[in-house]
Design a protein around this motif. Structure first.
Motif, PDB file in Angstrom:
ATOM      1  N   PRO A   1       0.825  -1.213   0.000  1.00 16.18           N
ATOM      2  CA  PRO A   1       0.000   0.000   0.000  1.00 16.18           C
ATOM      3  C   PRO A   1       0.860   1.264   0.000  1.00 16.18           C
ATOM      4  O   PRO A   1       1.892   1.319   0.678  1.00 16.18           O
ATOM      5  N   SER A   2       0.452   2.270  -0.739  1.00 15.83           N
ATOM      6  CA  SER A   2       1.255   3.489  -0.890  1.00 15.83           C
ATOM      7  C   SER A   2       1.465   4.220   0.433  1.00 15.83           C
ATOM      8  O   SER A   2       2.498   4.866   0.627  1.00 15.83           O
ATOM      9  N   ASP A   3       0.506   4.110   1.361  1.00 19.94           N
ATOM     10  CA  ASP A   3       0.646   4.844   2.614  1.00 19.94           C
ATOM     11  C   ASP A   3       1.668   4.212   3.563  1.00 19.94           C
ATOM     12  O   ASP A   3       1.987   4.788   4.604  1.00 19.94           O
ATOM     13  N   TYR A   4       2.202   3.041   3.206  1.00 19.59           N
ATOM     14  CA  TYR A   4       3.271   2.450   4.010  1.00 19.59           C
ATOM     15  C   TYR A   4       4.594   3.186   3.796  1.00 19.59           C
ATOM     16  O   TYR A   4       5.485   3.123   4.635  1.00 19.59           O
ATOM     17  N   ALA A   5       4.722   3.872   2.661  1.00 21.21           N
ATOM     18  CA  ALA A   5       5.963   4.578   2.307  1.00 21.21           C
ATOM     19  C   ALA A   5       5.900   6.022   2.784  1.00 21.21           C
ATOM     20  O   ALA A   5       5.941   6.965   1.990  1.00 21.21           O
ATOM     21  N   GLN A   6       5.800   6.198   4.093  1.00 18.82           N
ATOM     22  CA  GLN A   6       5.627   7.545   4.637  1.00 18.82           C
ATOM     23  C   GLN A   6       6.834   8.447   4.409  1.00 18.82           C
ATOM     24  O   GLN A   6       6.704   9.663   4.351  1.00 18.82           O
ATOM     25  N   GLY A   7       7.997   7.861   4.274  1.00 23.74           N
ATOM     26  CA  GLY A   7       9.189   8.663   4.020  1.00 23.74           C
ATOM     27  C   GLY A   7       9.492   8.813   2.537  1.00 23.74           C
ATOM     28  O   GLY A   7      10.541   9.325   2.168  1.00 23.74           O
ATOM     29  N   GLY A   8       8.573   8.327   1.697  1.00 22.22           N
ATOM     30  CA  GLY A   8       8.790   8.370   0.254  1.00 22.22           C
ATOM     31  C   GLY A   8       9.091   6.989  -0.291  1.00 22.22           C
ATOM     32  O   GLY A   8       9.589   6.116   0.428  1.00 22.22           O
ATOM     33  N   LYS A   9       8.797   6.775  -1.583  1.00 22.48           N
ATOM     34  CA  LYS A   9       8.967   5.461  -2.204  1.00 22.48           C
ATOM     35  C   LYS A   9      10.413   4.978  -2.166  1.00 22.48           C
ATOM     36  O   LYS A   9      10.688   3.811  -1.903  1.00 22.48           O
ATOM     37  N   GLN A  10      11.350   5.865  -2.455  1.00 21.30           N
ATOM     38  CA  GLN A  10      12.755   5.469  -2.507  1.00 21.30           C
ATOM     39  C   GLN A  10      13.264   5.036  -1.135  1.00 21.30           C
ATOM     40  O   GLN A  10      13.961   4.026  -1.004  1.00 21.30           O
ATOM     41  N   LEU A  11      12.897   5.800  -0.112  1.00 15.62           N
ATOM     42  CA  LEU A  11      13.335   5.475   1.247  1.00 15.62           C
ATOM     43  C   LEU A  11      12.692   4.176   1.726  1.00 15.62           C
ATOM     44  O   LEU A  11      13.330   3.361   2.400  1.00 15.62           O
TER      45      LEU A  11
END
Length: 343
Positions: free
Chosen positions: A278-288
């Motif tokens: 889920p996109s909201d798991y990447a709170q620090g950004g996709k790359q991080l």
């Protein structure tokens, strides 16, 4: 998991407030699942934690559905609360740390790991930049306030072990329950803790924001061996033994779904795995987020099988500081089974 296992109305209220994620899309979490018709509830000690990533990824890949299972994933911030839900019968399984099965056995509760997702803790002891000068190793834990997800959690277990191993008694420092994610980061920023044990993606965010640095890294088998003296089986799917014995076909399907996920993870990049989440798991950004997954991937098994010498390491670690286990006899063979993953 040294908890008093308060199984009264507080647990019920917490369960009602939990966010539920249902594998069959339009399913409902109302009513207690009991394994009939493939309906299962699994509590996860933090769905967005990378150490428990296989639970949500199995759902995202559709592997539960492929087995004819309708799995509702629930989330609690710490494994100790997740285990409470299992013992109270609110859920049929927990994705959490294997070490709880030993702690529960000496309390008269028979629980076993049926799929061993990881052979290293995936945990990291971090120190804030402000405290970095006085906290350079576990020997410096004395007098410090150290963050853990919850009192009686696996982070609490491991922190206490690292302290005792390095000559610091458990009453000489203060464990502080700060959860994970933003609550952990805020505690570090505000100085209410000088350091603490957490996992990715929280670790990646702390380092990226230059709020702290890694003190002890247990995200790999090598790091686990250096810190704990051997492999430390951690993330697992564990269930009440009586329930397992009465629902073997369902457990077999669950094991098959999880093992398919582990094999998929072993043949795909961190970026590919991140893209499925889920996109909201990447709170620090996709790359991080992808970097956090990459740093943690070595902890996972490829087949769900318990490492041969893993349970003994866990027993040794727990007995070093836990008075409940210190003089107790633990039947390690009853804390896990490979019956389902090997088939």
């Amino acid at each position: 998991m040294r908890t008093h296992l308060k199984l009264a109305t507080a647990t019920a209220a917490t369960m009602l407030a939990l966010t539920t994620l249902t594998a069959c899309g339009g399913g409902s979490s109302a009513g207690a699942a009991d394994g009939k018709d493939g309906k299962i509830k699994i509590m996860v000690g933090g769905l967005d934690k990378v150490i428990y990533l296989p639970a949500r990824l199995t759902q995202q890949l559709g592997y539960f559905e492929d087995e004819g299972l309708h799995v509702t994933l629930l989330t609690e911030p710490a494994g100790v609360q997740a285990t409470t839900s299992l013992i109270s019968g609110d859920v049929q399984g927990v994705v959490g740390f294997y070490d709880h099965t030993l702690d529960l056995q000496v309390k008269g509760k028979q629980v076993e790991s049926v799929v061993q997702l990881a052979h290293a803790p995936g945990e990291v002891e971090v120190v804030s930049d402000k405290a970095a000068g006085s906290l350079t190793s576990a020997k410096d834990f004395k007098g410090k306030k150290l963050g853990v997800t919850g009192l009686g959690s696996s982070t609490d277990f491991l922190t206490k072990y690292l302290a005792v191993k390095n000559g610091v008694q458990t009453n000489e420092f203060t464990p502080v329950a700060v959860g994970a994610g933003q609550t952990f980061i805020s505690a570090l920023q505000q100085g209410s803790i000088q350091g603490g044990m957490t996992t990715d993606p929280t670790v990646a965010q702390i380092v990226d924001k230059k709020l702290g640095k890694v003190l002890i890294d247990m995200r790999t088998p090598e790091g686990s061996k250096e810190a704990l003296g051997g492999p430390y089986p951690s993330s697992s799917l564990y269930m009440n033994t009586d329930w397992v014995n009465g629902h073997k076909d369902t457990v077999r399907k669950l094991a098959r779904a999880f093992v398919k996920t582990l094999k998929w993870m072993s043949t795909h990049s961190a970026e590919q795995i991140a893209a499925k989440m889920p996109s909201d798991y990447a709170q620090g950004g996709k790359q991080l987020y992808a970097q956090a997954i990459k740093d943690t991937l070595p902890m996972f098994t490829k087949d769900g099988v318990m490492p041969a010498d893993g349970p003994a390491t866990v027993e040794r670690v727990l007995k070093a500081f836990n008075p409940n286990l210190k003089n107790a006899t633990v039947d390690l063979k009853k804390t896990y089974t490979t019956e389902f993953v090997k088939k």
